[in-house]
Design an enzyme around this catalytic site. Structure first.
Site: not given
Length: 239
Positions: A102-103
């Site tokens: 995930d970012s």
């Protein structure tokens, strides 16, 4: 000479199964001739292979380990102009991440131009442990840890058994550091697991992938995998 579907998969264009489908559908041409037989063998140093109108080229496989910083997108490009993981690696090869983080998650991410290798590692039937360090709200009880270890029922099904260890807790701040190892790669899985047991993740980092670690790297740095490391990963998914 290699099987046509393997060559297509290794190019990173698609999976081997999808490549086989494209061949049988008549969407693959070798030296200008439509190929529909799966047993066809080619040599990319001599033969021209075109898939859906796009020629593929033979590249020497490369394998990178990146310490992904938080806030970076796990993709080869982004149409919104955000920073992506390939921005950190100097290479003329068309690399892409194996799976994703995930970012807002930092840590170990593998990148390659070897599509078949990537598909093997991402296939759900193979059991490669990924270890994360999570800073979570609250102090998980022993029974909560056991629930995580047994598997948590999420909206997309129950998670596989995990390895979980509370490293330390800060009673005053009301937070804990927890190590968790999982073999799956569902979307935001670790975060959803902790959310489900009432301990939302405040910060998350992937520390280990199989036997690979971030040792010697700072956020934003990378290195090439050694041949024996690539071999060991292959052994994990073919044995």
């Amino acid at each position: 000479m290699e099987r046509l579907q393997k060559v297509i998969a290794q190019s990173g264009m698609t999976s081997r199964r999808k490549a086989e489908q494209l061949i049988t559908e008549g969407k693959v041409f070798v030296n200008g001739k439509k190929i529909t037989e799966l047993g066809t063998k080619v040599d990319l140093h001599q033969d021209e292979v075109v898939v859906n109108g796009i020629p593929i080229e033979k590249e020497a496989p490369v394998y990178f380990l990146l310490y992904k910083p938080a806030g970076v997108i796990s993709a080869a490009s982004d149409d919104r102009g955000r920073k992506v993981v390939t921005d950190y690696i100097e290479t003329d090869k068309r690399i892409f991440p194996i799976g994703r983080l995930d970012s807002d998650t930092s840590g170990l991410l593998l990148l390659t131009n070897d599509g078949e290798f990537a598909n093997l590692l991402m296939h759900p039937k193979y059991k490669v442990y990924k270890t994360y360090i999570a800073k979570v709200e609250g102090v998980p009880l022993r029974e909560t840890v056991k629930k995580l270890e047994r598997g948590i029922r999420l909206e997309d099904g129950k998670t596989a058994p995990a390895k979980v260890k509370v490293i330390r807790s800060d009673i005053k701040k009301g937070t804990s550091i927890v190590e968790i190892s999982i073999r799956e790669g569902r979307n935001r899985q670790v975060r959803r697991m902790f959310e489900a047991v009432g301990h939302p993740v405040l910060k998350l980092k992937r520390e280990q992938y199989g036997a690979l670690t971030l040792k010697g790297l700072n956020a934003g740095e990378y290195r090439e995998l050694k041949p024996h490391e690539v071999k060991r990963l292959r052994e994990l998914v073919v044995t």
